[in-house]
Design a protein around this motif. Structure first.
Motif, PDB file in Angstrom:
ATOM      1  N   LEU A  11       1.065  -1.051   0.111  1.00 12.87           N
ATOM      2  CA  LEU A  11       0.006  -0.036  -0.052  1.00 12.87           C
ATOM      3  C   LEU A  11       0.772   1.310  -0.001  1.00 12.87           C
ATOM      4  O   LEU A  11       1.885   1.380   0.703  1.00 12.87           O
ATOM      5  CB  LEU A  11      -0.849  -0.166   1.166  1.00 12.87           C
ATOM      6  N   ALA A  18      -4.358   6.991  -1.727  1.00 12.79           N
ATOM      7  CA  ALA A  18      -3.992   5.833  -1.568  1.00 12.79           C
ATOM      8  C   ALA A  18      -4.056   5.123  -2.885  1.00 12.79           C
ATOM      9  O   ALA A  18      -4.902   5.221  -3.545  1.00 12.79           O
ATOM     10  CB  ALA A  18      -4.688   4.943  -0.483  1.00 12.79           C
ATOM     11  N   ASN A  20      -2.872   0.768  -4.521  1.00  9.77           N
ATOM     12  CA  ASN A  20      -2.636  -0.505  -4.186  1.00  9.77           C
ATOM     13  C   ASN A  20      -3.457  -1.212  -2.884  1.00  9.77           C
ATOM     14  O   ASN A  20      -2.734  -1.866  -2.147  1.00  9.77           O
ATOM     15  CB  ASN A  20      -1.249  -0.898  -4.189  1.00  9.77           C
ATOM     16  N   PHE A  21      -4.626  -0.855  -2.959  1.00 13.89           N
ATOM     17  CA  PHE A  21      -5.424  -1.314  -1.735  1.00 13.89           C
ATOM     18  C   PHE A  21      -6.545  -1.981  -1.825  1.00 13.89           C
ATOM     19  O   PHE A  21      -7.290  -2.516  -1.258  1.00 13.89           O
ATOM     20  CB  PHE A  21      -5.979   0.030  -0.546  1.00 13.89           C
ATOM     21  N   THR A  22      -6.613  -2.279  -3.339  1.00 12.23           N
ATOM     22  CA  THR A  22      -7.771  -3.179  -3.799  1.00 12.23           C
ATOM     23  C   THR A  22      -7.829  -4.488  -3.284  1.00 12.23           C
ATOM     24  O   THR A  22      -8.799  -5.133  -2.727  1.00 12.23           O
ATOM     25  CB  THR A  22      -7.744  -3.428  -5.166  1.00 12.23           C
ATOM     26  N   LEU A  24      -6.394  -5.440  -0.317  1.00 11.34           N
ATOM     27  CA  LEU A  24      -6.820  -5.415   1.079  1.00 11.34           C
ATOM     28  C   LEU A  24      -8.438  -5.242   1.391  1.00 11.34           C
ATOM     29  O   LEU A  24      -8.972  -5.757   2.128  1.00 11.34           O
ATOM     30  CB  LEU A  24      -6.144  -3.746   1.894  1.00 11.34           C
ATOM     31  N   ARG A  25      -8.780  -4.286   0.528  1.00 12.81           N
ATOM     32  CA  ARG A  25     -10.320  -4.329   0.799  1.00 12.81           C
ATOM     33  C   ARG A  25     -10.876  -5.767   0.319  1.00 12.81           C
ATOM     34  O   ARG A  25     -12.168  -5.882   1.137  1.00 12.81           O
ATOM     35  CB  ARG A  25     -10.871  -3.239  -0.263  1.00 12.81           C
ATOM     36  N   VAL A  55      -5.165  -6.077   7.719  1.00 11.72           N
ATOM     37  CA  VAL A  55      -5.655  -5.232   6.814  1.00 11.72           C
ATOM     38  C   VAL A  55      -5.601  -3.863   7.737  1.00 11.72           C
ATOM     39  O   VAL A  55      -4.836  -2.855   7.241  1.00 11.72           O
ATOM     40  CB  VAL A  55      -7.051  -5.318   6.401  1.00 11.72           C
ATOM     41  N   SER A  58      -1.583  -2.958   8.204  1.00 14.46           N
ATOM     42  CA  SER A  58      -1.076  -2.579   6.907  1.00 14.46           C
ATOM     43  C   SER A  58      -1.488  -1.055   6.577  1.00 14.46           C
ATOM     44  O   SER A  58      -0.382  -0.098   6.152  1.00 14.46           O
ATOM     45  CB  SER A  58      -1.604  -3.280   5.922  1.00 14.46           C
ATOM     46  N   ILE A  59      -2.815  -0.702   6.715  1.00 18.59           N
ATOM     47  CA  ILE A  59      -3.044   0.773   6.504  1.00 18.59           C
ATOM     48  C   ILE A  59      -2.504   1.762   7.412  1.00 18.59           C
ATOM     49  O   ILE A  59      -2.013   2.765   7.077  1.00 18.59           O
ATOM     50  CB  ILE A  59      -4.697   0.807   6.515  1.00 18.59           C
TER      51      ILE A  59
END
Length: 218
Positions: A11, A18, A20-22, A24-25, A55, A58-59
């Motif tokens: 991420l 932000a 590259n969080f797909t 993670l979602r 998740v 990481s955020i």
């Protein structure tokens, strides 16, 4: 949900947005927390918990890193501004040091004034145990600009000495033995007053008188 075993794209942020969080979602989309009823559901919920922790961590880690990168960028790109800040801090530190030095010298002067006030009261109140300076009295705020005690400090000192004098004037409390001895003396004084020196009394009279007084000594 199974445990995460693959390495996801890192991420990152671009101009505060932000990227590259797909993936993670996808880890939390559509998941449901279910009651744990057996070993299988316990394992499933444990795996889900591990995923959601991954998740969240990481955020938080990515945001913290981006904030640090942004801070470093600001410092690198605004050298003149940072230099002004450092100069202001240095001036503040110099003033603080001068204030501390002044206050130390000022307190030494005020301590002499405070000691004189206390010594005068010790003499006037004739205390057996003289009062000494307390740290909470020796404050610059307790004195006027000309070095005189404020009204509040004067009132505080007076109350302190009045209370000390009252404590010293209190009659000491009798111990249990002392109180009993005093009671015995009182009872026998009443007993002797009961007999007339010009009369003649028998031993039985004295015994009866003592018996009547015995309850007072129990």
């Amino acid at each position: 949900m199974s445990e995460v075993k693959t390495v996801l794209p890192e991420l990152s942020f671009e101009n505060g947005v932000a990227k590259n969080f797909t993936d993670l979602r996808a880890l939390i989309d559509g998941v449901q927390v279910e009651p744990i009823t057996n070993k299988i559901s316990a394992q499933s919920m444990a795996a889900l918990k591990k995923n959601v922790i991954f998740v969240s961590d990481s955020i938080k880690k990515a945001i913290k890193q981006d904030v640090k990168n942004y801070e470093n960028s600001l410092i690198e790109n605004n050298g003149t501004l940072i230099a002004i800040k450092d100069t202001a801090d240095a001036i503040k530190d110099d003033i603080t040091e001068n204030q501390n030095n002044y206050n130390v010298g000022r307190l030494k002067e005020l301590e002499i004034v405070l000691k004189r006030e206390i010594d005068e009261r010790n003499q006037n109140y004739h205390l057996k145990q003289p009062i000494t300076i307390k740290s909470e009295w020796l404050k610059i705020s307790n004195f006027t600009a000309t070095g005189k005690p404020t009204g509040a400090l004067t009132k505080l000192l007076n109350l302190e000495f009045i209370a000390a004098q009252a404590r010293e004037n209190e009659k000491p409390k009798l111990t249990e033995i002392e109180a009993y001895k005093l009671k015995v003396r009182h009872v026998f004084a009443e007993l002797f007053d009961q007999f007339d020196s010009e009369e003649i009394y028998s031993g039985k009279d004295f015994q009866q008188a003592l018996a009547d007084r015995k309850s007072q000594l129990d």
